[in-house]
Design a protein around this motif. Structure first.
Motif, mmCIF file in Angstrom:
data_model
loop_
_atom_site.group_PDB
_atom_site.id
_atom_site.type_symbol
_atom_site.label_atom_id
_atom_site.label_comp_id
_atom_site.label_asym_id
_atom_site.label_seq_id
_atom_site.Cartn_x
_atom_site.Cartn_y
_atom_site.Cartn_z
ATOM 1 N N ILE A 74 0.829 -1.206 0.000
ATOM 2 C CA ILE A 74 0.000 0.000 0.000
ATOM 3 C C ILE A 74 0.862 1.255 0.000
ATOM 4 N N LYS A 75 1.956 1.245 0.779
ATOM 5 C CA LYS A 75 2.856 2.401 0.779
ATOM 6 C C LYS A 75 3.467 2.612 -0.603
ATOM 7 N N GLY A 106 -11.940 5.329 12.596
ATOM 8 C CA GLY A 106 -10.701 5.082 13.328
ATOM 9 C C GLY A 106 -9.642 4.377 12.508
ATOM 10 N N GLN A 107 -9.764 4.433 11.171
ATOM 11 C CA GLN A 107 -8.801 3.797 10.282
ATOM 12 C C GLN A 107 -7.863 4.856 9.688
ATOM 13 N N SER A 108 -6.736 4.403 9.148
ATOM 14 C CA SER A 108 -5.801 5.351 8.539
ATOM 15 C C SER A 108 -6.387 5.922 7.252
ATOM 16 N N PHE A 109 -6.004 7.157 6.943
ATOM 17 C CA PHE A 109 -6.511 7.805 5.736
ATOM 18 C C PHE A 109 -6.165 7.001 4.479
ATOM 19 N N ASN A 110 -4.925 6.496 4.387
ATOM 20 C CA ASN A 110 -4.523 5.760 3.191
ATOM 21 C C ASN A 110 -5.303 4.464 3.016
ATOM 22 N N ASP A 111 -5.609 3.768 4.115
ATOM 23 C CA ASP A 111 -6.386 2.538 4.002
ATOM 24 C C ASP A 111 -7.784 2.831 3.461
ATOM 25 N N ILE A 112 -8.402 3.907 3.930
ATOM 26 C CA ILE A 112 -9.736 4.265 3.439
ATOM 27 C C ILE A 112 -9.658 4.806 2.016
ATOM 28 N N MET A 113 -8.641 5.600 1.716
ATOM 29 C CA MET A 113 -8.500 6.096 0.356
ATOM 30 C C MET A 113 -8.310 4.940 -0.620
ATOM 31 N N LEU A 114 -7.616 3.884 -0.180
ATOM 32 C CA LEU A 114 -7.412 2.737 -1.058
ATOM 33 C C LEU A 114 -8.741 2.105 -1.455
#
Length: 385
Positions: A74-75, A106-114
């Motif tokens: 993901i990174k 409560g999730q990271s922005f990148n995980d949700i953006m993915l």
């Protein structure tokens, strides 16, 4: 002997009942209001548990498919992805909505953006086997009913998380139905003005690490009620991913194949004016180097591949029927004319028909949808207020 037969019958009956019950999925209606960050925050808080479960499943699916640590993959994707500027330029309120979902869940922005860069991530990893969507457009002719419809096929780990968002009307947007799963802003949908949008990934078309991603284009379409605005937007916005957009505007149906460098309208010029599409380019020749055989001008197109076989199945059914209504559309979306390459896909490793939608765009606009493959569930109708 009798008791043994009775025991076997009981086991068989229990198994059959369990299978029947497991196939009866229910689409969950979620009502949301507000806009921008507040809308996302509401979404994230209401569906926090489901979003958390999906993040875990998504990362396991990513690790299994790429054979590497999911967080590392993901990174690396976000080092490649440069979509933020175009998202903020064309759909700033949707960028804020994604932030709200992340904070609320409560999730990271990148995980949700993915979750909201589904096609763009597929493009990044060249995951050509994950998507097998089939779309149908039936315009209104001489007062007949107009429809667009689609089987939405995505990864199997999302099964059980089908939701339909009813997005309340504001002064700046119409009421909307949005098919999605928790954490994602939308896969397809329609609004109360009789405007709808269905999408098919076209992996063979050239893509970019910039431009506006598919989910944001979908929501931008659904926020509008102006035909000229919509047609201008879809043909001029920079596209991040190769995609087919089947757009219904009340009684009219438009189909556009979009790549990073050009947008081309597809109109098969059928006597009944229907349109249909699967997952290969039919008119747009802006194809990737590895996909030259899929160039519409190629003399050696892979007509025995999955997308071509499904397109033929849909075309044969739509063109052969003298009556174009939702009954025909349902039969087509439930079809498995080719067992190895069916229009309707059962859950298995890789992908499946996440949901099937039929949007009625004229008369009293409404949406019919199944949770999961339409041969396993009945369509449920939703009406606007």
């Amino acid at each position: 002997m009798k008791s043994t037969l009775l025991f076997v019958f009981f086991i068989f009956s229990f198994s059959a009942i369990s299978q029947t019950q497991s196939s009866k999925r229910e689409i969950r209606e979620v009502r949301l209001s507000g806009s921008g960050y507040a809308l996302g925050l509401q979404h994230g808080k209401l569906l926090k548990k489901e979003i958390g479960e999906l993040v875990v499943k998504m990362k396991k699916n990513t690790a299994d498919n790429l054979h590497k640590d999911a967080d590392k993959a993901i990174k690396e994707f976000f080092d490649y992805a440069q979509f933020t500027d175009d998202i903020k330029k064309y759909t700033p309120e949707l960028y804020e909505e994604v932030k709200g979902i992340a904070d609320g869940s409560g999730q990271s922005f990148n995980d949700i953006m993915l979750f909201n860069l589904l096609d763009e991530f597929w493009v990044y990893i060249d995951a050509i086997s994950n998507h097998h969507c089939s779309g149908i457009g039936v315009p209104s002719v001489n007062g007949s009913v107009g429809y667009i419809a689609q089987n939405m096929d995505i990864e199997s780990y999302t099964d059980g998380y089908q939701i339909l968002i009813r997005l309340e009307r504001t002064d700046k947007r119409p009421e909307q139905f949005i098919l999605t799963h928790p954490g994602a802003i939308g896969f397809n949908g329609m609004n109360e003005a009789g405007i709808g949008a269905c999408m098919n990934t076209i992996m063979q078309l050239k893509a970019s690490n910039k431009g506006l991603p598919v989910a944001f284009i979908v929501r931008r379409i659904l926020n509008s009620t102006d035909k000229n605005d919509l047609l201008n937007f879809i043909q001029t916005v920079p596209h991040a991913s190769g995609q087919n957009y089947l757009i219904g505007i009340q009684g009219e149906v438009y189909d556009f194949e979009a790549s990073a460098n050009k947008v081309v309208r597809f109109d098969p010029k059928n006597p009944n004016r229907t349109v249909y599409h699967t997952n290969h380019p039919i008119v747009n020749d802006d194809v990737k180097e590895w996909a030259k055989r899929f160039d519409p001008t190629s003399a050696t197109k892979p007509i025995n591949s999955n997308s071509y076989i499904r397109l033929a199945a849909v075309q044969n059914r739509v063109m052969a029927s003298p009556t174009l209504n939702d009954v025909l559309i349902k039969e087509t979306l439930r079809s498995k004319d080719d067992k190895e390459n069916p229009v309707c896909r059962a859950p298995k490793n890789g992908g499946f028909t996440f949901a099937s939608v039929i949007m009625t765009l004229t008369g009293t606009p409404n949406l019919q949808v199944t949770a999961g493959p339409p041969d396993e569930s009945e369509y449920k109708r939703f009406d606007f207020k």
